[in-house]
Motif scaffolding. Structure first.
Motif, PDB file in Angstrom:
ATOM      1  N   VAL A  15       0.841  -1.205   0.000  1.00 59.41           N
ATOM      2  CA  VAL A  15       0.000   0.000   0.000  1.00 59.41           C
ATOM      3  C   VAL A  15       0.875   1.255   0.000  1.00 59.41           C
ATOM      4  CG1 VAL A  15      -1.652   1.356   1.355  1.00 59.41           C
ATOM      5  CG2 VAL A  15      -2.019  -1.094   1.027  1.00 59.41           C
ATOM      6  N   CYS A  16       1.901   1.261   0.844  1.00 60.83           N
ATOM      7  CA  CYS A  16       2.792   2.431   0.923  1.00 60.83           C
ATOM      8  C   CYS A  16       3.553   2.636  -0.381  1.00 60.83           C
ATOM      9  CB  CYS A  16       3.763   2.278   2.086  1.00 60.83           C
ATOM     10  SG  CYS A  16       2.977   2.447   3.695  1.00 60.83           S
ATOM     11  N   ASP A  17       4.056   1.553  -0.972  1.00 61.51           N
ATOM     12  CA  ASP A  17       4.760   1.657  -2.251  1.00 61.51           C
ATOM     13  C   ASP A  17       3.829   2.191  -3.338  1.00 61.51           C
ATOM     14  OD1 ASP A  17       7.049   0.686  -1.061  1.00 61.51           O
ATOM     15  OD2 ASP A  17       6.891  -1.324  -1.934  1.00 61.51           O
ATOM     16  N   GLY A  18       2.604   1.696  -3.356  1.00 62.64           N
ATOM     17  CA  GLY A  18       1.630   2.167  -4.340  1.00 62.64           C
ATOM     18  C   GLY A  18       1.328   3.646  -4.176  1.00 62.64           C
ATOM     19  N   ALA A  19       1.184   4.078  -2.934  1.00 60.80           N
ATOM     20  CA  ALA A  19       0.904   5.491  -2.671  1.00 60.80           C
ATOM     21  C   ALA A  19       2.077   6.360  -3.125  1.00 60.80           C
ATOM     22  CB  ALA A  19       0.623   5.713  -1.188  1.00 60.80           C
ATOM     23  N   ARG A  20       3.301   5.914  -2.851  1.00 64.62           N
ATOM     24  CA  ARG A  20       4.481   6.678  -3.285  1.00 64.62           C
ATOM     25  C   ARG A  20       4.524   6.787  -4.807  1.00 64.62           C
ATOM     26  NH1 ARG A  20       7.110   3.362   0.604  1.00 64.62           N
ATOM     27  NH2 ARG A  20       7.372   4.525   2.521  1.00 64.62           N
ATOM     28  N   LEU A  21       4.237   5.693  -5.480  1.00 68.19           N
ATOM     29  CA  LEU A  21       4.258   5.718  -6.944  1.00 68.19           C
ATOM     30  C   LEU A  21       3.179   6.640  -7.506  1.00 68.19           C
ATOM     31  CD1 LEU A  21       4.988   1.973  -7.730  1.00 68.19           C
ATOM     32  CD2 LEU A  21       6.512   3.916  -8.095  1.00 68.19           C
ATOM     33  N   MET A  22       2.031   6.708  -6.847  1.00 68.51           N
ATOM     34  CA  MET A  22       0.949   7.576  -7.320  1.00 68.51           C
ATOM     35  C   MET A  22       1.334   9.047  -7.260  1.00 68.51           C
ATOM     36  SD  MET A  22      -2.687   6.011  -6.179  1.00 68.51           S
ATOM     37  CE  MET A  22      -2.314   5.143  -4.685  1.00 68.51           C
ATOM     38  N   VAL A  23       2.215   9.408  -6.336  1.00 68.10           N
ATOM     39  CA  VAL A  23       2.632  10.798  -6.235  1.00 68.10           C
ATOM     40  C   VAL A  23       4.015  11.015  -6.857  1.00 68.10           C
ATOM     41  CG1 VAL A  23       1.217  11.292  -4.216  1.00 68.10           C
ATOM     42  CG2 VAL A  23       3.583  10.541  -3.896  1.00 68.10           C
ATOM     43  N   GLY A  24       4.502  10.009  -7.585  1.00 69.53           N
ATOM     44  CA  GLY A  24       5.756  10.173  -8.312  1.00 69.53           C
ATOM     45  C   GLY A  24       7.007   9.922  -7.503  1.00 69.53           C
ATOM     46  N   GLN A  25       6.884   9.247  -6.374  1.00 74.46           N
ATOM     47  CA  GLN A  25       8.052   8.981  -5.525  1.00 74.46           C
ATOM     48  C   GLN A  25       8.310   7.481  -5.500  1.00 74.46           C
ATOM     49  OE1 GLN A  25      11.070  10.077  -4.352  1.00 74.46           O
ATOM     50  NE2 GLN A  25       9.797  11.851  -4.012  1.00 74.46           N
ATOM     51  N   GLY A  26       9.289   7.039  -6.288  1.00 81.75           N
ATOM     52  CA  GLY A  26       9.613   5.619  -6.364  1.00 81.75           C
ATOM     53  C   GLY A  26      10.303   5.109  -5.110  1.00 81.75           C
ATOM     54  N   ASP A  27      10.520   3.797  -5.064  1.00 85.17           N
ATOM     55  CA  ASP A  27      11.165   3.151  -3.932  1.00 85.17           C
ATOM     56  C   ASP A  27      12.676   3.151  -4.132  1.00 85.17           C
ATOM     57  OD1 ASP A  27      11.205   1.538  -1.499  1.00 85.17           O
ATOM     58  OD2 ASP A  27      11.805  -0.101  -2.828  1.00 85.17           O
TER      59      ASP A  27
END
Length: 70
Positions: A15-27
């Protein structure tokens, strides 16, 4: 077999990774693994440089078109 706690932690990470990707912040960890695998001759960006790079890409910094919201 995974315990409930392990499954919950895996779900939370997803969920956290998905949220980061939605705002343009990769892992960052995924980025470092990618660089090590596909570009072993290159040193990866630091975590701070990676964050700044993703922020700049998200907001169009350096684009000839200027600010980019979406």
């Amino acid at each position: 077999m995974q315990s409930f706690r392990e499954r919950l932690q895996a779900f939370n990470k997803c969920v956290c990774d998905g949220a980061r990707l939605m705002v343009g912040q990769g892992d960052y960890g995924t980025y470092v693994a990618h660089i090590a695998k596909t570009h072993p001759d290159q040193a990866p960006m630091t975590e701070r440089e990676f964050f700044r790079n993703r922020e700049n890409a998200r907001f169009g910094v350096g684009n000839s078109s200027g600010f980019r919201c979406c």
